[in-house]
Design an enzyme around this catalytic site. Structure first.
Site, PDB file in Angstrom:
ATOM      1  CE  LYS A 154      17.600  29.766  53.875  1.00  0.00           C
ATOM      2  NZ  LYS A 154      17.157  30.539  52.698  1.00  0.00           N
ATOM      3  CG  HIS A 180      18.241  25.745  54.151  1.00  0.00           C
ATOM      4  ND1 HIS A 180      17.360  25.958  55.185  1.00  0.00           N
ATOM      5  CD2 HIS A 180      17.481  25.658  53.024  1.00  0.00           C
ATOM      6  CE1 HIS A 180      16.128  25.990  54.711  1.00  0.00           C
ATOM      7  NE2 HIS A 180      16.166  25.815  53.400  1.00  0.00           N
TER       8      HIS A 180
HETATM    9  P1  NAD Z   1      21.888  31.852  44.554  1.00  0.00           P
HETATM   10  O1  NAD Z   1      22.855  32.678  45.349  1.00  0.00           O
HETATM   11  O2  NAD Z   1      22.343  30.545  43.993  1.00  0.00           O
HETATM   12  O3  NAD Z   1      21.308  32.711  43.330  1.00  0.00           O
HETATM   13  C1  NAD Z   1      20.944  34.068  43.428  1.00  0.00           C
HETATM   14  C2  NAD Z   1      21.145  34.689  42.061  1.00  0.00           C
HETATM   15  O4  NAD Z   1      20.631  36.029  42.105  1.00  0.00           O
HETATM   16  C3  NAD Z   1      22.632  34.776  41.658  1.00  0.00           C
HETATM   17  O5  NAD Z   1      22.802  34.322  40.328  1.00  0.00           O
HETATM   18  C4  NAD Z   1      22.923  36.267  41.774  1.00  0.00           C
HETATM   19  O6  NAD Z   1      23.933  36.710  40.874  1.00  0.00           O
HETATM   20  C5  NAD Z   1      21.558  36.856  41.441  1.00  0.00           C
HETATM   21  N1  NAD Z   1      21.425  38.257  41.879  1.00  0.00           N
HETATM   22  C6  NAD Z   1      21.937  38.847  42.984  1.00  0.00           C
HETATM   23  N2  NAD Z   1      21.615  40.151  43.000  1.00  0.00           N
HETATM   24  C7  NAD Z   1      20.883  40.381  41.875  1.00  0.00           C
HETATM   25  C8  NAD Z   1      20.278  41.538  41.332  1.00  0.00           C
HETATM   26  N3  NAD Z   1      20.364  42.737  41.939  1.00  0.00           N
HETATM   27  N4  NAD Z   1      19.585  41.419  40.159  1.00  0.00           N
HETATM   28  C9  NAD Z   1      19.503  40.213  39.537  1.00  0.00           C
HETATM   29  N5  NAD Z   1      20.081  39.084  39.997  1.00  0.00           N
HETATM   30  C10 NAD Z   1      20.755  39.172  41.168  1.00  0.00           C
HETATM   31  O7  NAD Z   1      20.636  31.640  45.512  1.00  0.00           O
HETATM   32  P2  NAD Z   1      19.478  30.515  45.400  1.00  0.00           P
HETATM   33  O8  NAD Z   1      19.854  29.334  46.237  1.00  0.00           O
HETATM   34  O9  NAD Z   1      19.089  30.347  43.972  1.00  0.00           O
HETATM   35  O10 NAD Z   1      18.306  31.250  46.202  1.00  0.00           O
HETATM   36  C11 NAD Z   1      17.803  32.499  45.752  1.00  0.00           C
HETATM   37  C12 NAD Z   1      16.761  33.002  46.753  1.00  0.00           C
HETATM   38  O11 NAD Z   1      15.640  32.111  46.736  1.00  0.00           O
HETATM   39  C13 NAD Z   1      17.249  33.009  48.218  1.00  0.00           C
HETATM   40  O12 NAD Z   1      16.673  34.126  48.870  1.00  0.00           O
HETATM   41  C14 NAD Z   1      16.693  31.712  48.787  1.00  0.00           C
HETATM   42  O13 NAD Z   1      16.525  31.759  50.181  1.00  0.00           O
HETATM   43  C15 NAD Z   1      15.369  31.658  48.058  1.00  0.00           C
HETATM   44  N6  NAD Z   1      14.757  30.325  47.936  1.00  0.00           N
HETATM   45  C16 NAD Z   1      13.411  30.287  47.991  1.00  0.00           C
HETATM   46  C17 NAD Z   1      12.753  29.099  47.807  1.00  0.00           C
HETATM   47  C18 NAD Z   1      11.245  29.099  47.792  1.00  0.00           C
HETATM   48  O14 NAD Z   1      10.634  28.027  47.690  1.00  0.00           O
HETATM   49  N7  NAD Z   1      10.606  30.270  47.854  1.00  0.00           N
HETATM   50  C19 NAD Z   1      13.467  27.916  47.566  1.00  0.00           C
HETATM   51  C20 NAD Z   1      14.861  27.992  47.506  1.00  0.00           C
HETATM   52  C21 NAD Z   1      15.502  29.210  47.678  1.00  0.00           C
END
Ligand code: NAD
Length: 268
Positions: free
Chosen positions: A160, A156
């Site tokens: 991450k 990744h």
């Molecule tokens: P990222 O860090 O780019 O985005 C996370 C967002 O959440 C940020 O904007 C942050 O400010 C916000 N955030 C943090 N704490 C918060 C809170 N208490 N309330 C509201 N917002 C809050 O991360 P990303 O790459 O977008 O990934 C997000 C999550 O999704 C990770 O856990 C990642 O592993 C997961 N993910 C899952 C899949 C899937 O298919 N299920 C795919 C990609 C990523």
């Protein structure tokens, strides 16, 4: 009538992919956009945030305040935020799709409690093809002799947080289930171990770097042959589209815990 969607973590990589995907999906409407209280995106229009026309939905940090008109919340934020999201959705009777990974046992317990009141779908990977891969892994693990070693590799991007990825664990669970076992947590990573491996075990290895969207390989290593199954994601849009389809399916379901497999393969 459109399904009215709220996004938690809207300013993140996945949150932004969701905003874009909603604009190209019939029957969905973005009505709430939430991010952390310290996010520089607060106060911005969610459409402008992703380079589109204004949508009239302002990024807010107060989930409770914006849930009034929401049919389903989609959470792609941080593991430490998910328990709160689950409790607020349960209190307001709003369906919840969780894509955030790295959830600890305490958060899982809060999700279980919420699922007594609302439908909750939790998936570490919302890509349709990846969930097909998990079914293939289950079949291979059930079909091959137990002495085949299973090795799960994932790569990744450099940002991450959790390792191994939630998807690697999902695939490990599929392999263990195929063998009629349970995957013990926490799993250990190859590279932090030396010495010969236990025959037939399930091992994990991880690479972090650059802008890799997500790569997963599952190898079944026997004597004289290997079976290799892989998935490569090149565009976050696949996770967003899968999450939106699953979230729409979830609206109106009875309270309880659901998986992507329930949505994709066991649809009534
Ligand atoms: P990222 O860090 O780019 O985005 C996370 C967002 O959440 C940020 O904007 C942050 O400010 C916000 N955030 C943090 N704490 C918060 C809170 N208490 N309330 C509201 N917002 C809050 O991360 P990303 O790459 O977008 O990934 C997000 C999550 O999704 C990770 O856990 C990642 O592993 C997961 N993910 C899952 C899949 C899937 O298919 N299920 C795919 C990609 C990523």
């Amino acid at each position: 009538m459109s399904v009215r969607v709220g996004i938690v973590g809207v300013a993140g990589r996945m949150g932004q992919a969701l905003v874009r995907a909603i604009q190209t999906t019939l029957g969905l409407e973005l009505v709430a956009a939430v991010d952390h209280a310290t996010s520089p995106a607060l106060g911005l229009d969610a459409g402008r945030l992703v380079g589109l026309d204004a949508l009239g939905v302002i990024v807010n940090s107060d989930l409770q305040q914006v849930l009034g008109t929401v049919d389903v919340v989609i959470d792609f934020s941080r593991a430490d935020a998910v328990g709160f999201t689950a409790e607020v959705c349960a209190a307001k009777g709003v369906a919840l799709m969780i894509g955030t990974t790295g959830l600890d046992p305490a958060t899982q317990a809060r999700i279980e409690k919420a699922a007594e009141k609302i439908p909750v779908l939790v998936s570490a990977n919302t890509s349709v093809a990846l969930n097909v891969l998990a079914e293939l892994v289950r079949l291979a693990a059930r079909s091959l002799p137990p002495e085949y070693d299973i090795e799960i590799f994932e790569a990744h991007h450099r940002h991450k947080i959790d390792a191994p990825s939630g998807t690697a664990l999902l695939l490990g669970d599929a392999a263990a289930t195929g063998r009629g076992e349970r995957l013990e947590r926490p799993v250990s990573l190859r590279g932090s171990q030396s010495g010969a491996r236990d025959p037939g075990g399930i091992g994990f290895s991880v690479v972090r770097g650059g802008d890799v969207v997500g790569e997963h390989d599952v190898r079944f290593l026997g004597t004289g042959e290997q079976l290799c199954l892989s998935h490569v994601a090149t565009d976050r849009g696949i996770f967003a589209r899968g999450a939106l389809a699953a979230a729409s399916w979830l609206v109106g379901r009875p309270a309880g815990r659901y998986t992507m497999a329930d949505f994709l393969f066991n649809k009534p």
